[in-house]
Design a protein around this motif. Sequence first.
Motif, PDB file in Angstrom:
ATOM      1  N   GLN A  49       0.842  -1.214   0.000  1.00  0.00           N
ATOM      2  CA  GLN A  49       0.000   0.000   0.000  1.00  0.00           C
ATOM      3  C   GLN A  49       0.869   1.252   0.000  1.00  0.00           C
ATOM      4  OE1 GLN A  49      -2.514  -0.346   3.401  1.00  0.00           O
ATOM      5  NE2 GLN A  49      -3.978  -1.611   2.272  1.00  0.00           N
ATOM      6  N   ARG A  72       1.869   6.688  -6.785  1.00  0.00           N
ATOM      7  CA  ARG A  72       0.853   7.647  -7.212  1.00  0.00           C
ATOM      8  C   ARG A  72       1.473   9.020  -7.497  1.00  0.00           C
ATOM      9  NH1 ARG A  72      -3.238   6.795  -3.061  1.00  0.00           N
ATOM     10  NH2 ARG A  72      -3.423   4.639  -3.737  1.00  0.00           N
ATOM     11  N   GLU A 115       1.029   4.103  -2.870  1.00  0.00           N
ATOM     12  CA  GLU A 115       0.890   5.537  -2.580  1.00  0.00           C
ATOM     13  C   GLU A 115       2.075   6.327  -3.139  1.00  0.00           C
ATOM     14  OE1 GLU A 115       0.156   6.766   1.724  1.00  0.00           O
ATOM     15  OE2 GLU A 115      -1.454   5.384   1.112  1.00  0.00           O
TER      16      GLU A 115
END
Length: 580
Positions: A550, A557, A554
């Motif tokens: 995760q 991103r 992130e």
Amino acid sequence: MTSNKALSDWVAQVERHVQADHVHWCDGTAGEYRDLVQQMLRSGILHELNQITHPHCYLHRSNPQDVARVEHLTFICSRSQDDAGPNNHWMDPAEAHAKIDALFAGCMRGRTMYVIPYCMGPLDSPLARCGVEITDSPYVAINMQIMTRIGMPALKRIEKESSFVKGLHSVGDIDPKRRFIMHFPEELTIKSFGSGYGGNALLGKKCHALRIASWQAKREGWLAEHMLIVGIENPQGEVHYVAAAFPSACGKTNLAMLIPPATHKGWKVWTIGDDICWMHLGKDGRLWAMNPEAGYFGVVPGTNPNTNKNAYEMITHDTIFTNVAVTQDNQPWWEGLKEGTPIADWQGRPYDGKHGTAAHPNSRFTVSASQNPSYSPKAEDPQGVPISAIIFGGRRPDTVPLVYEARDWIHGVLMGAGTASETTAAATGQVGVVRRDPMAMKPFCGYNFADYWNHWLSFPAKSTRLPKIFHVNWFRQDKNGKFLWPGFGENLRVLRWVLDRCNGKAEATETPIGYLPTTSAIDTDGLGVSPETMQTLLSVDAAKWRTEMQALEEYFRGFGERLPLTLRNELQRVTAALAN
Ligand code: OXD
Ligand code: MN
């Protein structure tokens, strides 16, 4: 001084701008080195160390405000900000030139301007690249002489090729408020002002051989990486080469000079390089690696005969120490040396043992690679050495197993991109926080990481003989903060598994994050590490890994649309496997 017009014009133009009193073209001879040392001893830039115990060793005490790389003041000044990417600080090239040129104006009045032609890589290697550094620091000049191949042969090559990287450096007044390290990749130019620290000032190293070279490598189809290169010789006399990327101060120099433990008779580790690796695809489809440097700028603390006997021995003579402490009889001293007592700290102040460390945690040695007892003769091979395995690693107290193998190259790129590590003293800033450091290139990639990963991902289309990719973590800790793995020479046991995997010999279990050794696949004979500890070192905690993925998602991103779809898909594949 040179028949190359571009070079002589540039030197003349810089001379006018900085208004140096003298211009000295470095010829790279031993006599020049001696003269510069004598001059620096007279002016106090260098201090003589005990010449009986440490012949030709000198100490430089830097300004206390200038002891590490300064990432917040390091800029990639490409024309487009997107080309620099979110991983770099960016400044518009025109603005950057104006800002830093104003600082350079008249800055060498009363000083000598050294012109240092240098070659990164063996002088006869088609893979080597040249540059010229102009500096007002004689300390930089002698460090460049050790770290690169400087002088007449480099100048001749520049004159023949007519292409070189321009590096302009001044220590200025060592004021952190007037300090910038700027890179102009499209102009093959570096401008560095206000720092004398190695990574900021020895422009052939991080600035040229990584930031500028990574940009060139992308355009020309090769790789410029923050990796050590070693040859591992087995008792049958076969040597296999490995390239390994670790963030700063994670033991790259120790691994590059590893001495096999007593249990490993007949094994030998050869050093090709300890910090930077340039890799090109050979005609045979294999990746061939070359070390562009000629010396080591290594972290001193912790060096002793147990942790790194080769380094310990090689720095007993002909070495420049920066920011170490000294003993009563003027020998260099540092934390972890395990002998002697410091009487003066790295700033030359009396040391009472009560206020901080005696040596600076990022104190350094500069030494010629030729002094390393394990220096490989292949390091001078113009074609480099063929790489069997690429290893990524970080300093992670938990989550990340001792070693695991990528399923294929694409998964390996994800593994490299996901590398994170606790920060150390090699750069200014907070020490001991985990930060993303993809391929250990966070401070050194001269362009957008998204494009860099894309470049990595382009290799399988060009070759079916690429190295296997692995990830290691020597720094796993138990609940009390004690390291679970002994590290240092014993890391050879992990490298053996890596090479056995490359040769189709070792056992592995498939897991969502890749192939892990079966609990008995790593030889622990005579090691004193219990099977339970090995199990901990080789376990995958799915919940922790989901969090890890995760965090990576992130992070990815931040690269928006430019992030390669292949990488996004690979991340999703691993995440989905962890959900089962
Ligand atoms: C180094 C670093 O000095 O990575 O090699 O900081
Ligand atoms: Mn490094």
